[in-house]
Enzyme design. Structure first.
Site, PDB file in Angstrom:
ATOM      1  N   CYS A 136       5.646   2.867 -48.834  1.00 42.95           N
ATOM      2  CA  CYS A 136       6.792   3.416 -48.720  1.00 42.95           C
ATOM      3  C   CYS A 136       6.522   4.190 -50.299  1.00 42.95           C
ATOM      4  CB  CYS A 136       7.902   2.872 -48.927  1.00 42.95           C
ATOM      5  SG  CYS A 136       9.400   3.352 -49.050  1.00 42.95           S
ATOM      6  N   CYS A 146       5.284  -1.059 -51.970  1.00 44.93           N
ATOM      7  CA  CYS A 146       6.421   0.657 -52.092  1.00 44.93           C
ATOM      8  C   CYS A 146       6.328   1.463 -53.444  1.00 44.93           C
ATOM      9  CB  CYS A 146       7.893   0.153 -51.266  1.00 44.93           C
ATOM     10  SG  CYS A 146       8.507  -0.748 -50.165  1.00 44.93           S
ATOM     11  N   CYS A 170      13.836   8.962 -65.928  1.00 41.54           N
ATOM     12  CA  CYS A 170      14.352  10.032 -65.429  1.00 41.54           C
ATOM     13  C   CYS A 170      16.224  10.152 -65.266  1.00 41.54           C
ATOM     14  CB  CYS A 170      15.077   8.152 -64.386  1.00 41.54           C
ATOM     15  SG  CYS A 170      15.749   9.282 -62.972  1.00 41.54           S
ATOM     16  N   ARG A 183      16.841  -5.501 -45.076  1.00 42.54           N
ATOM     17  CA  ARG A 183      15.907  -6.056 -46.224  1.00 42.54           C
ATOM     18  C   ARG A 183      17.209  -6.519 -47.523  1.00 42.54           C
ATOM     19  NH1 ARG A 183      11.125  -4.470 -45.799  1.00 42.54           N
ATOM     20  NH2 ARG A 183      10.563  -2.378 -44.592  1.00 42.54           N
ATOM     21  N   CYS A 190      20.843   1.545 -62.939  1.00 40.39           N
ATOM     22  CA  CYS A 190      19.309   1.980 -63.888  1.00 40.39           C
ATOM     23  C   CYS A 190      19.252   1.979 -64.421  1.00 40.39           C
ATOM     24  CB  CYS A 190      19.104   3.267 -62.653  1.00 40.39           C
ATOM     25  SG  CYS A 190      17.428   2.619 -62.280  1.00 40.39           S
ATOM     26  N   CYS A 237      14.645   4.653 -45.187  1.00 44.33           N
ATOM     27  CA  CYS A 237      14.219   3.266 -45.896  1.00 44.33           C
ATOM     28  C   CYS A 237      15.861   3.803 -46.668  1.00 44.33           C
ATOM     29  CB  CYS A 237      12.982   2.992 -46.366  1.00 44.33           C
ATOM     30  SG  CYS A 237      13.893   1.385 -47.647  1.00 44.33           S
ATOM     31  N   CYS A 267      22.672   7.036 -62.904  1.00 46.65           N
ATOM     32  CA  CYS A 267      23.108   6.374 -62.244  1.00 46.65           C
ATOM     33  C   CYS A 267      23.093   5.360 -62.712  1.00 46.65           C
ATOM     34  CB  CYS A 267      21.799   5.909 -60.981  1.00 46.65           C
ATOM     35  SG  CYS A 267      21.013   7.593 -59.939  1.00 46.65           S
TER      36      CYS A 267
HETATM   37  N1  SAM Z   1      14.512   7.419 -57.881  1.00 47.26           N
HETATM   38  C1  SAM Z   1      14.375   7.024 -57.045  1.00 47.26           C
HETATM   39  C2  SAM Z   1      15.183   7.641 -56.331  1.00 47.26           C
HETATM   40  O1  SAM Z   1      16.498   7.152 -56.439  1.00 47.26           O
HETATM   41  O2  SAM Z   1      15.461   7.504 -54.923  1.00 47.26           O
HETATM   42  C3  SAM Z   1      13.465   5.765 -56.825  1.00 47.26           C
HETATM   43  C4  SAM Z   1      13.897   4.135 -57.233  1.00 47.26           C
HETATM   44  S1  SAM Z   1      15.689   4.025 -57.782  1.00 47.26           S
HETATM   45  C5  SAM Z   1      15.047   2.474 -59.032  1.00 47.26           C
HETATM   46  C6  SAM Z   1      15.358   2.716 -55.590  1.00 47.26           C
HETATM   47  C7  SAM Z   1      17.151   2.550 -55.221  1.00 47.26           C
HETATM   48  O3  SAM Z   1      17.389   1.049 -56.535  1.00 47.26           O
HETATM   49  C8  SAM Z   1      17.858   2.913 -55.791  1.00 47.26           C
HETATM   50  O4  SAM Z   1      18.789   3.765 -55.468  1.00 47.26           O
HETATM   51  C9  SAM Z   1      19.536   1.693 -56.189  1.00 47.26           C
HETATM   52  O5  SAM Z   1      20.196   1.528 -55.015  1.00 47.26           O
HETATM   53  C10 SAM Z   1      18.172   0.737 -56.453  1.00 47.26           C
HETATM   54  N2  SAM Z   1      18.530   0.389 -57.845  1.00 47.26           N
HETATM   55  C11 SAM Z   1      17.787   0.675 -59.373  1.00 47.26           C
HETATM   56  N3  SAM Z   1      18.786  -0.045 -59.897  1.00 47.26           N
HETATM   57  C12 SAM Z   1      18.934  -1.308 -59.041  1.00 47.26           C
HETATM   58  C13 SAM Z   1      19.968  -2.390 -60.646  1.00 47.26           C
HETATM   59  N4  SAM Z   1      20.235  -2.764 -60.991  1.00 47.26           N
HETATM   60  N5  SAM Z   1      20.290  -3.367 -58.880  1.00 47.26           N
HETATM   61  C14 SAM Z   1      20.494  -2.971 -57.799  1.00 47.26           C
HETATM   62  N6  SAM Z   1      19.459  -1.912 -57.164  1.00 47.26           N
HETATM   63  C15 SAM Z   1      19.211  -0.989 -58.050  1.00 47.26           C
HETATM   64 FE1  SF4 Z   2      16.359   7.616 -61.531  1.00 48.45          FE
HETATM   65 FE2  SF4 Z   2      17.806   5.280 -61.472  1.00 48.45          FE
HETATM   66 FE3  SF4 Z   2      18.577   7.096 -60.027  1.00 48.45          FE
HETATM   67 FE4  SF4 Z   2      16.309   6.410 -59.203  1.00 48.45          FE
HETATM   68  S1  SF4 Z   2      18.109   5.076 -59.424  1.00 48.45           S
HETATM   69  S2  SF4 Z   2      16.884   9.139 -59.265  1.00 48.45           S
HETATM   70  S3  SF4 Z   2      15.193   6.448 -60.867  1.00 48.45           S
HETATM   71  S4  SF4 Z   2      17.956   6.945 -62.542  1.00 48.45           S
END
Ligand code: SAM
Ligand code: SF4
Ligand code: DTB
Length: 333
Positions: free
Chosen positions: A129, A97, A53, A261, A60, A189, A57
């Site tokens: 979702c 989801c 991606c 949730r 992530c 959500c 973040c």
């Molecule tokens: N790329 C998309 C987005 O960011 O909207 C979808 C996937 S993203 C993995 C969905 C959510 O998962 C993130 O916004 C974050 O809040 C949560 N998330 C991701 N990695 C995480 C982690 N290591 N611990 C807790 N929550 C996490």
């Molecule tokens: Fe990409 Fe992970 Fe951020 Fe979603 S949470 S936008 S998958 S880097």
């Protein structure tokens, strides 16, 4: 019960800091009044497009900016995804989801496949979702037409703490995505994560933005950071489980009718801490051995957890009978 959209940060911080027994008592009263019967919804997750991606973040493991990036896997096709949805339904899930590690949805074959997946999941009688980053009005409209129940897009943290976590997408862009989803008639959500080095005012700040959305998001995921090796947050200490209980209870008081949730991070919680979260007003969990890329308690353990807590699991057929877009007051996306 009046549903408010004018909460101040200081009011929210005062709730978060109440003596725990008083906070729990208040949350339970709100929860029982707003959601008689206490039904817990089970949602299963599947990563359709994993890793690589463009966003950065910090939490992530799917970001190409981190050594943790789990990319390089082919996107899943429609049929295998629907097979997983069928299996999730058989295991007792109500919502399916699907995640794409994208900055934004792109048009073309992968989007057409996404629409086919949404249709197929709905035909199975499950709520559908999608979480796939930003989208255009037209894409939101097409997802609504395919029957999408909810779009997940988290604010993650407070506006003030946000730039310590993500630099490639602004808070304002997130709010605009939420408003596009809302305008297309898809339920929202939207939640966040605790344990990312934020302070008490940041937790209140996240809840302030969520609780002042009108209508409230139908679903509010509260995640505890899963500190994944190879991400910038890998060394952060685990969050105190009682902090998660406080966050859930406060979300419940602020957003009485939303589904709260209890999301990522349950593997770090013992059974009793999870039951406290249920008592505090959480009425959904992610169900199945994996979240997107990290682990989750297994199905049998979760069944035992829900039985020990004595909560009822929402019936799949009852969920399937609900329309995709519901009136705001009754919406339970
Ligand atoms: N790329 C998309 C987005 O960011 O909207 C979808 C996937 S993203 C993995 C969905 C959510 O998962 C993130 O916004 C974050 O809040 C949560 N998330 C991701 N990695 C995480 C982690 N290591 N611990 C807790 N929550 C996490
Ligand atoms: Fe990409 Fe992970 Fe951020 Fe979603 S949470 S936008 S998958 S880097
Ligand atoms: C949400 O708030 N939590 C879920 C769901 N929405 C998509 C995702 C949690 C992901 C945890 C890290 C992982 O498994 O990759």
């Amino acid at each position: 019960m009046i549903t408010r959209h004018d909460w101040s940060r200081s009011e929210i911080q005062a709730l978060l800091e109440l003596p725990l027994v008083d906070l729990l008592w208040q949350a339970q009263q709100v929860h029982r009044a707003a959601n008689p019967g206490y039904h817990v919804q089970l949602a299963s997750l599947l990563s359709v497009k994993t890793g690589g991606c463009e966003e950065d973040c910090a939490y992530c493991p799917q970001s190409m900016h981190h050594s943790a990036d789990v990319g390089g896997q082919p996107n899943l096709e429609v049929e295998p995804v629907l097979a997983r949805a069928r299996a999730a339904r058989e295991a007792g899930a109500h919502r399916f989801c699907m995640g794409w590690a994208w900055r934004e949805i792109r048009d073309g074959a992968p989007f057409e496949a996404m629409l086919a997946m949404v249709k197929g999941v709905r035909e199975l009688g499950l709520e559908a979702c999608v979480t796939a980053g930003m989208l255009s009005d037209h894409q939101a409209q097409r997802l609504a037409e395919a029957g999408l129940t909810a779009y997940n897009h988290n604010l993650d943290t407070s506006p003030e703490h946000y730039d310590q976590i993500i630099s490639t997408r602004t808070y304002q862009e997130r709010l605009e995505t939420l408003s596009r989803v809302r305008s297309a008639g898809i339920t929202l959500c939207c939640g966040g994560i605790i344990g990312m080095g934020e302070g008490p005012a940041d937790r209140a700040g996240l809840l302030e933005v969520l609780a002042n959305l009108d209508p409230h998001p139908e679903s509010v995921p509260i995640n505890a950071l899963v500190a994944v090796e190879g991400t910038p947050l890998e060394d952060l200490p685990a969050v105190d489980p009682l902090e998660l209980v406080r966050m859930v209870a406060t979300a419940r008081i602020l957003m009485p009718h939303s589904r709260v949730r209890l999301s990522a991070g349950r593997q770090q919680l013992n059974r009793e801490a999870q039951i406290l979260c249920l008592l505090a007003g959480a009425d959904s969990i992610f169900y199945g051995d994996t979240l997107l890329t990290t682990g989750n308690p297994d199905v049998l353990t979760d069944r035992a957890l829900l039985a020990a807590a004595g909560v009822r699991v929402a019936e799949v057929s009852a969920v399937a009978a609900e329309p995709a877009c519901q009136p705001v007051t009754a919406a339970r996306g």
